[in-house]
Design a protein around this motif. Sequence first.
Motif, PDB file in Angstrom:
ATOM      1  N   VAL A  12       0.850  -1.200   0.000  1.00  0.00           N
ATOM      2  CA  VAL A  12       0.000   0.000   0.000  1.00  0.00           C
ATOM      3  C   VAL A  12       0.883   1.245   0.000  1.00  0.00           C
ATOM      4  O   VAL A  12       2.072   1.179   0.306  1.00  0.00           O
ATOM      5  N   GLN A  13       0.253   2.357  -0.334  1.00  0.00           N
ATOM      6  CA  GLN A  13       0.981   3.623  -0.346  1.00  0.00           C
ATOM      7  C   GLN A  13       0.034   4.750   0.048  1.00  0.00           C
ATOM      8  O   GLN A  13      -1.150   4.715  -0.267  1.00  0.00           O
ATOM      9  N   PHE A  14       0.574   5.722   0.771  1.00  0.00           N
ATOM     10  CA  PHE A  14      -0.218   6.919   1.057  1.00  0.00           C
ATOM     11  C   PHE A  14       0.725   8.089   1.269  1.00  0.00           C
ATOM     12  O   PHE A  14       1.934   7.903   1.439  1.00  0.00           O
ATOM     13  N   GLU A  15       0.174   9.284   1.227  1.00  0.00           N
ATOM     14  CA  GLU A  15       0.971  10.491   1.449  1.00  0.00           C
ATOM     15  C   GLU A  15       0.436  11.229   2.658  1.00  0.00           C
ATOM     16  O   GLU A  15      -0.744  11.107   2.996  1.00  0.00           O
ATOM     17  N   CYS A  16       1.309  11.982   3.295  1.00  0.00           N
ATOM     18  CA  CYS A  16       0.858  12.823   4.408  1.00  0.00           C
ATOM     19  C   CYS A  16       1.796  14.017   4.539  1.00  0.00           C
ATOM     20  O   CYS A  16       2.890  14.028   3.960  1.00  0.00           O
ATOM     21  N   TRP A  43       3.140  13.037   9.988  1.00  0.00           N
ATOM     22  CA  TRP A  43       3.948  11.819   9.840  1.00  0.00           C
ATOM     23  C   TRP A  43       4.198  11.112  11.173  1.00  0.00           C
ATOM     24  O   TRP A  43       4.144   9.874  11.259  1.00  0.00           O
ATOM     25  N   ALA A  44       4.431  11.879  12.248  1.00  0.00           N
ATOM     26  CA  ALA A  44       4.703  11.256  13.558  1.00  0.00           C
ATOM     27  C   ALA A  44       3.543  10.364  14.001  1.00  0.00           C
ATOM     28  O   ALA A  44       3.753   9.282  14.568  1.00  0.00           O
ATOM     29  N   ILE A  45       2.320  10.804  13.722  1.00  0.00           N
ATOM     30  CA  ILE A  45       1.123  10.020  14.111  1.00  0.00           C
ATOM     31  C   ILE A  45       1.121   8.692  13.366  1.00  0.00           C
ATOM     32  O   ILE A  45       0.908   7.621  13.953  1.00  0.00           O
ATOM     33  N   PHE A  46       1.386   8.755  12.039  1.00  0.00           N
ATOM     34  CA  PHE A  46       1.371   7.521  11.238  1.00  0.00           C
ATOM     35  C   PHE A  46       2.545   6.608  11.572  1.00  0.00           C
ATOM     36  O   PHE A  46       2.399   5.391  11.612  1.00  0.00           O
ATOM     37  N   TYR A  64       3.990   6.281  14.428  1.00  0.00           N
ATOM     38  CA  TYR A  64       3.639   5.615  15.687  1.00  0.00           C
ATOM     39  C   TYR A  64       2.669   4.460  15.410  1.00  0.00           C
ATOM     40  O   TYR A  64       2.843   3.340  15.902  1.00  0.00           O
ATOM     41  N   GLU A  65       1.659   4.743  14.605  1.00  0.00           N
ATOM     42  CA  GLU A  65       0.631   3.747  14.257  1.00  0.00           C
ATOM     43  C   GLU A  65       1.254   2.523  13.586  1.00  0.00           C
ATOM     44  O   GLU A  65       0.967   1.376  13.952  1.00  0.00           O
ATOM     45  N   LEU A  66       2.118   2.740  12.609  1.00  0.00           N
ATOM     46  CA  LEU A  66       2.754   1.640  11.871  1.00  0.00           C
ATOM     47  C   LEU A  66       3.645   0.813  12.798  1.00  0.00           C
ATOM     48  O   LEU A  66       3.617  -0.417  12.760  1.00  0.00           O
ATOM     49  N   ASN A  67       4.409   1.490  13.639  1.00  0.00           N
ATOM     50  CA  ASN A  67       5.293   0.776  14.568  1.00  0.00           C
ATOM     51  C   ASN A  67       4.507  -0.030  15.602  1.00  0.00           C
ATOM     52  O   ASN A  67       4.898  -1.135  15.972  1.00  0.00           O
ATOM     53  N   GLN A  68       3.381   0.535  16.062  1.00  0.00           N
ATOM     54  CA  GLN A  68       2.537  -0.156  17.053  1.00  0.00           C
ATOM     55  C   GLN A  68       2.058  -1.507  16.538  1.00  0.00           C
ATOM     56  O   GLN A  68       1.883  -2.445  17.285  1.00  0.00           O
ATOM     57  N   HIS A  69       1.788  -1.551  15.215  1.00  0.00           N
ATOM     58  CA  HIS A  69       1.245  -2.783  14.621  1.00  0.00           C
ATOM     59  C   HIS A  69       2.301  -3.599  13.884  1.00  0.00           C
ATOM     60  O   HIS A  69       1.971  -4.482  13.082  1.00  0.00           O
ATOM     61  N   ASN A  70       3.583  -3.289  14.161  1.00  0.00           N
ATOM     62  CA  ASN A  70       4.698  -4.013  13.520  1.00  0.00           C
ATOM     63  C   ASN A  70       4.575  -4.082  12.002  1.00  0.00           C
ATOM     64  O   ASN A  70       4.797  -5.135  11.397  1.00  0.00           O
ATOM     65  N   LYS A 106      -7.861   5.605   9.413  1.00  0.00           N
ATOM     66  CA  LYS A 106      -6.968   6.485  10.176  1.00  0.00           C
ATOM     67  C   LYS A 106      -6.442   7.623   9.277  1.00  0.00           C
ATOM     68  O   LYS A 106      -6.388   8.785   9.674  1.00  0.00           O
ATOM     69  N   ILE A 107      -6.072   7.249   8.035  1.00  0.00           N
ATOM     70  CA  ILE A 107      -5.558   8.255   7.086  1.00  0.00           C
ATOM     71  C   ILE A 107      -6.643   9.292   6.779  1.00  0.00           C
ATOM     72  O   ILE A 107      -6.380  10.496   6.787  1.00  0.00           O
ATOM     73  N   GLN A 108      -7.867   8.810   6.519  1.00  0.00           N
ATOM     74  CA  GLN A 108      -9.000   9.713   6.256  1.00  0.00           C
ATOM     75  C   GLN A 108      -9.194  10.682   7.425  1.00  0.00           C
ATOM     76  O   GLN A 108      -9.369  11.875   7.239  1.00  0.00           O
ATOM     77  N   HIS A 109      -9.124  10.123   8.640  1.00  0.00           N
ATOM     78  CA  HIS A 109      -9.378  10.893   9.856  1.00  0.00           C
ATOM     79  C   HIS A 109      -8.283  11.945  10.080  1.00  0.00           C
ATOM     80  O   HIS A 109      -8.572  13.129  10.267  1.00  0.00           O
ATOM     81  N   VAL A 110      -7.022  11.496  10.071  1.00  0.00           N
ATOM     82  CA  VAL A 110      -5.906  12.399  10.376  1.00  0.00           C
ATOM     83  C   VAL A 110      -5.761  13.490   9.314  1.00  0.00           C
ATOM     84  O   VAL A 110      -5.487  14.645   9.621  1.00  0.00           O
ATOM     85  N   THR A 111      -5.939  13.117   8.034  1.00  0.00           N
ATOM     86  CA  THR A 111      -5.752  14.113   6.956  1.00  0.00           C
ATOM     87  C   THR A 111      -7.081  14.812   6.612  1.00  0.00           C
ATOM     88  O   THR A 111      -7.163  15.528   5.621  1.00  0.00           O
ATOM     89  N   ARG A 112      -8.101  14.567   7.421  1.00  0.00           N
ATOM     90  CA  ARG A 112      -9.456  15.127   7.214  1.00  0.00           C
ATOM     91  C   ARG A 112      -9.958  14.892   5.783  1.00  0.00           C
ATOM     92  O   ARG A 112     -10.475  15.796   5.123  1.00  0.00           O
ATOM     93  N   GLY A 113      -9.738  13.657   5.315  1.00  0.00           N
ATOM     94  CA  GLY A 113     -10.278  13.278   3.995  1.00  0.00           C
ATOM     95  C   GLY A 113      -9.432  13.708   2.816  1.00  0.00           C
ATOM     96  O   GLY A 113      -9.782  13.455   1.662  1.00  0.00           O
TER      97      GLY A 113
END
Length: 198
Positions: free
Chosen positions: A130-134, A139-142, A144-150, A179-186
């Motif tokens: 997968v791929q996404f931009e922010c 970036w710090a939020i994502f 953290y999220e990615l590391n939390q779920h290995n 999460k991406i939708q939420h953090v980047t407000r869509g």
Amino acid sequence: MPFTLATEVFYEEDIKKSRFQAIAAPVESEQDVKDFLEKHLDGSTTHQCWAWKIGHNVRFNDDGEPSGTAGRPILATIEGNELTNTIILVNRWYGGIKLGTGGLVRAYGGCAGQCLLLTEKIELIEKKDVQFECWFSEWAIFQYELNQHNIEFTEQYHAEGVIVSARLQRHQIVPLAEKIQHVTRGRETLKVMDEHND
């Protein structure tokens, strides 16, 4: 249900003065196969025979043994154990006594089979790229999220922010997309790559 191996394992035995050593490992791509074979390249062996299976792709190599006596029995062991994304390399140091074709088939297939008894089989969970931009500020939020779920990921920085590439298990796709939708407000969405590959 296909399985793969939890870890790399070794097994050794002597058969009529020849030493056989099997190494089995999980692999996810042909590059993994190449890396594995390079890592275990051993000039002291008489033969380095191997087989691997990734999805529907299979390859095997008799490395100078009579055709069909080494690579194919190793592959049969992988398939007989319902494994995929797996490579088994069997090294042989010749001890002076010929085993004959039947003996070679039993030696290579048997050694590979014994090696697999030492490892834990795990259910293969299909992963998607997968791929996404922010923005930098997000970036710090994502991260953290990615590391939390290995989740394995790579990031690429550019003027506007970060392009993130990751490998997700199927069940992780929807939560991350939300999460991406939420953090980047869509503003951003999660893109799933190579959707057509099996």
